[in-house]
Design a protein around this motif. Structure first.
Motif, PDB file in Angstrom:
ATOM      1  N   GLY A  86       0.819  -1.208   0.000  1.00 47.95           N
ATOM      2  CA  GLY A  86       0.000   0.000   0.000  1.00 47.95           C
ATOM      3  C   GLY A  86       0.851   1.256   0.000  1.00 47.95           C
ATOM      4  N   GLU A  90       1.006   4.140  -2.875  1.00 52.19           N
ATOM      5  CA  GLU A  90       0.761   5.535  -2.503  1.00 52.19           C
ATOM      6  C   GLU A  90       1.882   6.442  -3.008  1.00 52.19           C
ATOM      7  OE1 GLU A  90      -0.067   8.165   1.557  1.00 52.19           O
ATOM      8  OE2 GLU A  90       0.890   6.201   1.706  1.00 52.19           O
ATOM      9  N   THR A  94       2.453   9.527  -6.644  1.00 51.35           N
ATOM     10  CA  THR A  94       2.998  10.892  -6.667  1.00 51.35           C
ATOM     11  C   THR A  94       4.351  10.968  -7.368  1.00 51.35           C
ATOM     12  OG1 THR A  94       4.091  10.606  -4.510  1.00 51.35           O
ATOM     13  CG2 THR A  94       1.834  11.451  -4.499  1.00 51.35           C
ATOM     14  N   SER A 138       7.828   3.758  -6.725  1.00 50.73           N
ATOM     15  CA  SER A 138       7.715   4.447  -5.435  1.00 50.73           C
ATOM     16  C   SER A 138       8.841   5.451  -5.237  1.00 50.73           C
ATOM     17  CB  SER A 138       7.737   3.434  -4.285  1.00 50.73           C
ATOM     18  OG  SER A 138       9.051   2.913  -4.080  1.00 50.73           O
ATOM     19  N   PRO A 187      -3.022   9.197  -4.524  1.00 50.37           N
ATOM     20  CA  PRO A 187      -2.271   8.351  -3.591  1.00 50.37           C
ATOM     21  C   PRO A 187      -3.139   7.622  -2.571  1.00 50.37           C
ATOM     22  CG  PRO A 187      -1.860  10.688  -3.166  1.00 50.37           C
ATOM     23  CD  PRO A 187      -2.600  10.611  -4.456  1.00 50.37           C
ATOM     24  N   ALA A 188      -4.193   8.275  -2.070  1.00 52.83           N
ATOM     25  CA  ALA A 188      -5.044   7.630  -1.067  1.00 52.83           C
ATOM     26  C   ALA A 188      -5.752   6.412  -1.662  1.00 52.83           C
ATOM     27  CB  ALA A 188      -6.061   8.623  -0.524  1.00 52.83           C
ATOM     28  N   ARG A 191      -3.225   3.559  -2.428  1.00 49.73           N
ATOM     29  CA  ARG A 191      -2.868   2.806  -1.224  1.00 49.73           C
ATOM     30  C   ARG A 191      -4.014   1.888  -0.804  1.00 49.73           C
ATOM     31  NH1 ARG A 191       0.816   4.496   3.652  1.00 49.73           N
ATOM     32  NH2 ARG A 191       0.629   2.609   4.888  1.00 49.73           N
ATOM     33  N   ARG A 192      -5.217   2.410  -0.818  1.00 53.04           N
ATOM     34  CA  ARG A 192      -6.375   1.618  -0.397  1.00 53.04           C
ATOM     35  C   ARG A 192      -6.571   0.400  -1.300  1.00 53.04           C
ATOM     36  NH1 ARG A 192      -9.464   5.493  -0.335  1.00 53.04           N
ATOM     37  NH2 ARG A 192     -10.554   5.281  -2.326  1.00 53.04           N
TER      38      ARG A 192
END
Length: 213
Positions: A86, A90, A94, A138, A187-188, A191-192
């Motif tokens: 996650g 996230e 970005t 990442s 990003p939220a 990750r979810r």
């Protein structure tokens, strides 16, 4: 010499992960030297790296063997991946380049051309490539190294059990949702989606192999 050592390491690692070399199989220095047409030094250096990865074990005055698959280590690896995947997604949302984002979407879309039963090995390999590219995207070298080390454990296990994703439509939708969230720079959501994907996968494996999570 370093380049040759790295190439030997890469080839041996992939053969072990894909079970071309079975757990417990002997890896003879002499045979590997003949196979790669090189001296013993790069072969031994590659084997030392594989030993650090936990993929081989060396017994003094006996030889080097492919490590057994330890079910507890597999479970521990998935428990770590549940949160770290996650985080990687996230950060990728970005930091990923346009090429990386397009690569993730291409890999996610490629599962539509595969049959989950007939092409199970290719499904596992493409899944591994998807996650590896997410880790790279990442932009965090320490996170990438940690997740790649965990994947050495988990991918080998999936090949060993000849894992077939029976809920294939869910799987394809879930992978695509991760790639799409990264592409949209969300990003939220990235990750979810990644955490939900890994948690669902862990729960499924736990019901068959690990007991309760």
């Amino acid at each position: 010499m370093k380049t040759q050592q790295n190439e030997i390491y890469r080839v041996l690692r992939n053969r072990i992960i894909n079970l071309d070399y079975k757990p417990g199989e002997v890896l003879s220095d002499r045979d590997l030297v003949a196979c790669f047409g090189t001296s013993r030094t790069p072969v031994r250096e590659a084997l030392l790296k594989l030993q650090k990865d936990g993929l081989v074990e060396t017994v003094p005055r006996v030889g080097t063997f492919v490590s057994p698959i330890d079910i507890k280590s597999v479970r521990h690896a998935y428990e770590m991946k549940k949160n770290l995947e996650g985080l990687a997604a996230e950060l990728a949302a970005t930091r990923a380049s346009e090429d990386q984002m397009d690569g993730l979407l291409d890999l996610a879309g490629a599962f539509g051309d595969l049959d989950n039963f007939r092409d199970y090995r290719e499904c596992i390999e493409k899944d591994s490539r998807f996650h590896e590219l997410t880790h790279q995207s990442s932009g965090n070298p320490l996170l990438m190294q940690t997740l790649n080390n965990l994947s050495l454990v988990t991918v080998r296990f999936l090949q060993h059990i000849q894992y077939v994703e029976t809920e294939y439509q869910w799987y394809k939708d879930s992978i695509y949702a991760i790639a799409e969230a990264i592409k949209r720079r969300d990003p939220a959501k990235a990750r979810r989606e990644a955490e939900n994907h890994t948690a669902a996968f862990l729960t499924k494996l736990a019901s068959y192999f690990f007991g309760k999570t």
